[in-house]
Motif scaffolding. Structure first.
Motif, PDB file in Angstrom:
ATOM      1  N   THR A 120       0.857  -1.175   0.000  1.00 15.28           N
ATOM      2  CA  THR A 120       0.000   0.000   0.000  1.00 15.28           C
ATOM      3  C   THR A 120       0.896   1.228   0.000  1.00 15.28           C
ATOM      4  O   THR A 120       1.878   1.268   0.735  1.00 15.28           O
ATOM      5  CB  THR A 120      -0.876   0.029   1.270  1.00 15.28           C
ATOM      6  N   ALA A 121       0.553   2.156  -0.846  1.00 12.06           N
ATOM      7  CA  ALA A 121       1.307   3.406  -0.863  1.00 12.06           C
ATOM      8  C   ALA A 121       0.500   4.469  -0.155  1.00 12.06           C
ATOM      9  O   ALA A 121      -0.723   4.531  -0.302  1.00 12.06           O
ATOM     10  CB  ALA A 121       1.589   3.833  -2.294  1.00 12.06           C
ATOM     11  N   GLY A 122       1.174   5.282   0.651  1.00 14.80           N
ATOM     12  CA  GLY A 122       0.500   6.355   1.352  1.00 14.80           C
ATOM     13  C   GLY A 122       1.113   7.684   0.961  1.00 14.80           C
ATOM     14  O   GLY A 122       2.316   7.784   0.739  1.00 14.80           O
ATOM     15  N   LYS A 123       0.275   8.694   0.827  1.00 10.48           N
ATOM     16  CA  LYS A 123       0.768  10.022   0.470  1.00 10.48           C
ATOM     17  C   LYS A 123      -0.120  11.036   1.154  1.00 10.48           C
ATOM     18  O   LYS A 123      -1.326  10.828   1.268  1.00 10.48           O
ATOM     19  CB  LYS A 123       0.704  10.206  -1.050  1.00 10.48           C
ATOM     20  N   PHE A 124       0.476  12.148   1.620  1.00 12.95           N
ATOM     21  CA  PHE A 124      -0.302  13.158   2.328  1.00 12.95           C
ATOM     22  C   PHE A 124      -1.546  13.530   1.540  1.00 12.95           C
ATOM     23  O   PHE A 124      -1.482  13.766   0.329  1.00 12.95           O
ATOM     24  CB  PHE A 124       0.536  14.410   2.560  1.00 12.95           C
ATOM     25  N   GLY A 125      -2.681  13.539   2.221  1.00 11.40           N
ATOM     26  CA  GLY A 125      -3.919  13.939   1.571  1.00 11.40           C
ATOM     27  C   GLY A 125      -4.681  14.849   2.515  1.00 11.40           C
ATOM     28  O   GLY A 125      -4.721  14.611   3.718  1.00 11.40           O
ATOM     29  N   ILE A 126      -5.263  15.912   1.974  1.00 13.65           N
ATOM     30  CA  ILE A 126      -5.911  16.901   2.836  1.00 13.65           C
ATOM     31  C   ILE A 126      -7.149  16.305   3.498  1.00 13.65           C
ATOM     32  O   ILE A 126      -7.407  16.521   4.679  1.00 13.65           O
ATOM     33  CB  ILE A 126      -6.251  18.181   2.027  1.00 13.65           C
ATOM     34  N   VAL A 127      -7.905  15.487   2.759  1.00 14.13           N
ATOM     35  CA  VAL A 127      -9.149  14.954   3.321  1.00 14.13           C
ATOM     36  C   VAL A 127      -8.881  14.092   4.551  1.00 14.13           C
ATOM     37  O   VAL A 127      -9.356  14.401   5.645  1.00 14.13           O
ATOM     38  CB  VAL A 127      -9.954  14.162   2.262  1.00 14.13           C
ATOM     39  N   PRO A 128      -8.093  13.023   4.450  1.00 10.59           N
ATOM     40  CA  PRO A 128      -7.862  12.233   5.663  1.00 10.59           C
ATOM     41  C   PRO A 128      -7.273  13.054   6.801  1.00 10.59           C
ATOM     42  O   PRO A 128      -7.623  12.853   7.959  1.00 10.59           O
ATOM     43  CB  PRO A 128      -6.872  11.153   5.195  1.00 10.59           C
ATOM     44  N   THR A 129      -6.424  14.029   6.447  1.00 10.53           N
ATOM     45  CA  THR A 129      -5.846  14.854   7.505  1.00 10.53           C
ATOM     46  C   THR A 129      -6.950  15.578   8.275  1.00 10.53           C
ATOM     47  O   THR A 129      -7.058  15.467   9.485  1.00 10.53           O
ATOM     48  CB  THR A 129      -4.898  15.904   6.889  1.00 10.53           C
ATOM     49  N   VAL A 130      -7.792  16.286   7.527  1.00 13.16           N
ATOM     50  CA  VAL A 130      -8.855  17.048   8.180  1.00 13.16           C
ATOM     51  C   VAL A 130      -9.774  16.117   8.959  1.00 13.16           C
ATOM     52  O   VAL A 130     -10.123  16.366  10.110  1.00 13.16           O
ATOM     53  CB  VAL A 130      -9.663  17.840   7.126  1.00 13.16           C
ATOM     54  N   VAL A 131     -10.128  15.000   8.348  1.00 11.40           N
ATOM     55  CA  VAL A 131     -11.055  14.079   9.009  1.00 11.40           C
ATOM     56  C   VAL A 131     -10.476  13.636  10.339  1.00 11.40           C
ATOM     57  O   VAL A 131     -11.100  13.748  11.387  1.00 11.40           O
ATOM     58  CB  VAL A 131     -11.337  12.854   8.106  1.00 11.40           C
ATOM     59  N   ASN A 132      -9.228  13.163  10.324  1.00 15.31           N
ATOM     60  CA  ASN A 132      -8.650  12.639  11.553  1.00 15.31           C
ATOM     61  C   ASN A 132      -8.417  13.735  12.572  1.00 15.31           C
ATOM     62  O   ASN A 132      -8.747  13.587  13.750  1.00 15.31           O
ATOM     63  CB  ASN A 132      -7.325  11.930  11.237  1.00 15.31           C
ATOM     64  N   LEU A 133      -7.871  14.857  12.102  1.00 16.88           N
ATOM     65  CA  LEU A 133      -7.619  15.962  13.016  1.00 16.88           C
ATOM     66  C   LEU A 133      -8.946  16.442  13.591  1.00 16.88           C
ATOM     67  O   LEU A 133      -9.152  16.481  14.798  1.00 16.88           O
ATOM     68  CB  LEU A 133      -6.946  17.102  12.246  1.00 16.88           C
ATOM     69  N   GLY A 134      -9.862  16.753  12.687  1.00 15.34           N
ATOM     70  CA  GLY A 134     -11.156  17.287  13.104  1.00 15.34           C
ATOM     71  C   GLY A 134     -11.823  16.399  14.125  1.00 15.34           C
ATOM     72  O   GLY A 134     -12.292  16.853  15.165  1.00 15.34           O
ATOM     73  N   ALA A 135     -11.810  15.099  13.816  1.00 12.52           N
ATOM     74  CA  ALA A 135     -12.474  14.165  14.715  1.00 12.52           C
ATOM     75  C   ALA A 135     -11.823  14.187  16.084  1.00 12.52           C
ATOM     76  O   ALA A 135     -12.495  14.220  17.111  1.00 12.52           O
ATOM     77  CB  ALA A 135     -12.404  12.759  14.128  1.00 12.52           C
ATOM     78  N   ALA A 136     -10.487  14.242  16.093  1.00  9.02           N
ATOM     79  CA  ALA A 136      -9.786  14.223  17.376  1.00  9.02           C
ATOM     80  C   ALA A 136     -10.095  15.495  18.159  1.00  9.02           C
ATOM     81  O   ALA A 136     -10.272  15.471  19.372  1.00  9.02           O
ATOM     82  CB  ALA A 136      -8.285  14.100  17.138  1.00  9.02           C
TER      83      ALA A 136
END
Lengths: 405, 405, 405
Positions: free
Chosen positions: C330-346
């Motif tokens: 699996t390749a991972g690369k910075f993405g704004i959506v997952p960032t916001v989702v995880n940050l926001g949720a936390a």
């Protein structure tokens, strides 16, 4: 300066450890409170009921890695008018022989023996029939034909003349396909499927031969959804009928049949289950409107050499059923990140009451208009957070009125 | 006690149904309000524009299960100096014959006929040349050689002596590979690709032969991005050129070519689209710096028996193009969980204004320092929630000053 | 009316651009503040430490598309009592020949030459032995048998009589499997694995032959975890031993061995790494309790024709090791959506202090009961948001008391 920094640091400490809390105000109205509680209740219901129970959104997932080996058993005897009686075993009817996750069982065929590199008249059809050599352009090859024209026009039969071609002769006449499958007995063949899977992320390894199965059982068992759901030995006829097809029909023109093994697992300790689920589905289109090359067939040849070193071959147009073992599945296991993300996200909606503004002063009066306001405001709470502007304008009437207190 | 419980219960009811709301204060400053609205606007823009439209984050996804059958059509005639004229059809040049999702089309070869288990002198190279038997250790086998040394030193030619080996003799001399592909005609072969896919989670089944295609069209059509984008019949030359390669170059040393079918689907009713997208890419490295075994080739043999029962074989080092049909894709469909998660998460950022503390008392004055404060506080709002301590300290100067009001 | 609308619009503007903020109150208590900060600290710790560093939840991911070619090198010489001495090369022992991602190396076998379509007595076992023809039902075929009964009872040996069957005769006697692998030399064969991968979403292409590898190195290198971790050439013995197996044991009855290539990639510029990790694992069950068809074997035949046109075959029951190259990653690369989702949720959990109600008036007093209250309230804050009702009831005692101020 000295005092200044001291003051600052004190201020900092102040900021770091002061406890802040908004002043709030209570509206002791059952009705209003109920509306608010009810919206909360819906959110909680969604979180607990749907997110947790149905969607298991608290789990992190991994998808399956799998290996499959298959072993077909059975033999058949064919005794038709147009061919010698013949005995068939696995080495004869399974292609390719090495039991991988996709195997083909020969059920019907058109055999063209004794083909050699030579010349022969084309099969008669409008584009190949000719009157004399002039009709046959030497070296031309018709994509729909069977070889390269020699330029001669020969007698195909006493009545028909066709252009001669260089090709493997005699040409295959695949129109005379037996309309009853030659290897009808194939329906009683059995296949043993061995499938080992891994969920790398969770380091889970499983086999479709479950621990409780002993070898004596494996020697005699046969898969049956009700009586033997765990037996990895399948009768071909059973597979096909579970897919809703008739073996003998399918055997004539061939087809592709999927043996789908679903390894969906819930690896949480409170719900340990990780067993294969078998299902069967025809993967090619049975009788499509656009019926080009229906069923499934392919050509292969066995090559021989005559004593005088000339190469001959037996061309076989093989019709049969290709069985594809398709393994899929997802394993889920409790993960803190998805839990927090889903919970946290849902909670934002619990908060949507912090939207009443300077109405508080009047909120404990019990006038009708007021109750309306509170309600609208609660409602406003939810949608507002999504469309701040619009809703505001929508509510400005009320608000304005109140504002002018 | 009696009264106590009664009091409690009343209190409970109170708590369950009282409606709470924080007292708030309004700063009637356009500038400040604008700053606040603007940050809100950015969040909304992000949610609507990016999350929903671009990323479709409101969808739950599933990945594709697929089956592929391929059928190559076409024939060729080779007439070279060093071999007999020969006619080639599908059974001759396609390996393996059963049309799966990966098929190899023979385009060039080195044929070594009449090999038998016997003894012959090694091919000449520094490590195999010898003067007399002493140079050849019996039983030794050089990994880079072609057989097991017999210990004899024989004449390979009138000029060269090499060690004799036990092997399939005569040995293959794969240096004399035709520099023009033998089956140059392969570029005009066509392949029919049938691909059925399933999205198990959404129970969606599709075929690459679309409903609107009728069989008469399928009989004559050929894939072309502009004129026939839906035709599942591909000319090999076309595939290779779309991949940016020259067929005749590739045909000489062989290679691997990917036929990638992308089944990305949006299954929401407001955007029903689920059609295959074909693309073509060379999968092996064309001319790498580290050029070990360039292109693609493999060896296989046809086994014969002479009348006196001795086994002979024809060894073929087959160069050609392997076509891999790679099917991938993801289907998306509206799902409540991802919607709530993404929306909810984004909304937290809408809330980031609740950060002004005991400045309120001064907030409606219109001094410059004040506006600055409000702004910094707003800004603080966003980053604060991420790094509570640091930002606090950063702002403590201002805050402290104000605090001492 | 005129004025009314004017008033409204003014009100609207008011609403759009007024800046709201809740009135808050500061409790200058170190203890209380500490409790609150500590809970915040935990959340931040979780967000930064776990979500970002460990889980990389700020990345969007894609899974790998891969193609593999394999090329086995090596030869062997067998010289056993029960068969002629024979030389084996790749074309003889690799099935199927076209080097795909799954290849089988023949290590042991039971050869039954000169089989023809004829009649012969069954192999002796309880169900096949007979006294006279009456014991043999003509046309019956025992699934566990080898052919169709002719109805005759023949001498299998001077002592044993068994029913005669129509089959490929002579029948295969697969009990006499050599207990030392015939092609023991296979352990020194080497395989070159070429693997190209793609992450379509990120348009990333990689090969397992890394750029820094030159061809001279590739000609002589051999994979070794410590000395040559990047060499794509593997000695079979090495593969098997890394999988914790003994080659010679495995070679006798065969088995399946996974060559797992892990392409997990972190594509963010601050952590560019995307190299293959090789690991090896036996995929079939070594010696299971339920030991049906242990190891791995399959039957295939070579077909010949005698000068007088009769078809004969050599049946080979092939035991050996199937190597499956399994590529995952699996390749991972910075993405704004997952960032916001995880940050926001936390962040929602950062907010959980807004839960103090009408206690504020007393909050700056320093009584013991008070501190308790504040603490409980903080605690309440967290769990409350999850179970509003229950916790409320739990706290109603305290609350009620306070309420009656």
């Amino acid at each position: 300066a000295m005092t200044k920094t001291a003051g600052c640091c004190q201020g900092c400490l102040h900021y770091v450890f002061d406890y802040e809390t908004p002043k709030t105000l209570v509206i002791p109205s059952i009705r209003v409170g109920f509306v608010f509680r009810f919206t909360q209740f819906l959110v909680v219901l969604y979180v607990v009921g749907y997110v947790c129970v149905v969607q298991k959104a608290y789990q992190e997932t991994d998808s399956v890695l799998s290996t499959v080996t298959t072993k077909v058993k059975g033999f058949a005897f064919t005794n038709t008018s147009d061919a010698d009686p013949r005995f068939w075993d696995v080495a004869d009817y399974v292609v390719p022989p090495q039991g991988g996750d996709s195997f083909f069982v020969l059920t019907n065929m058109v055999v063209t023996p004794q083909q050699t590199q030579s010349r022969c008249p084309e099969l008669p059809n409008p584009s190949t029939s000719c009157v004399d050599d002039c009709d046959c352009i030497e070296g031309y090859s018709d994509p729909r034909g069977n070889g390269i024209l020699t330029g001669l026009c020969e007698n195909y039969s006493t009545t028909v003349k066709t252009c001669e071609v260089i090709s493997w002769c005699p040409l295959e006449i695949d129109t005379k396909l037996p309309e009853h499958a030659l290897l009808a007995a194939a329906e009683n063949f059995t296949v043993l499927i061995k499938n080992s899977i891994t969920y790398p992320k969770f380091n889970v390894h499983r086999r479709n031969i479950l621990p409780h199965i002993n070898s004596s059982y494996l020697k005699r068992c046969e898969f049956n959804r009700t009586t033997d759901p765990d037996c990895p030995i399948f009768r071909l006829k059973h597979i096909v009928s579970e897919a809703g097809e008739e073996f003998q029909d399918m055997a004539v023109k061939g087809g592709i049949l999927g043996i789908i093994i679903d390894w969906s697992c819930d690896l949480d300790w409170w719900a340990r289950k990780c067993n294969p689920q078998y299902s069967f589905r025809r993967l090619d289109n049975k009788n499509p409107a656009n019926n080009v090359a229906p069923g499934f067939n392919f050509r292969f040849a066995k090559y021989y050499k005559t004593p005088d070193g000339e190469e001959t071959r037996t061309l076989i147009k093989a019709y049969g059923i290709r069985f594809d073992v398709v393994v899929h599945g997802t394993a889920g296991k409790f993960g803190i990140v998805p839990t927090v993300v889903n919970l946290g996200a849902a909670l934002t909606f619990l908060k949507n009451k912090h939207k009443i503004t300077h109405l508080n002063e009047v909120a404990d009066t019990e006038t009708v208009s007021d109750k309306l306001n509170v309600f609208t405001r609660d409602y406003q709470g939810l949608i507002f957070s999504i469309f701040p502007f619009s809703s505001r304008l929508f509510f400005c009437q009320t608000a304005d009125k109140i504002h002018s207190f």
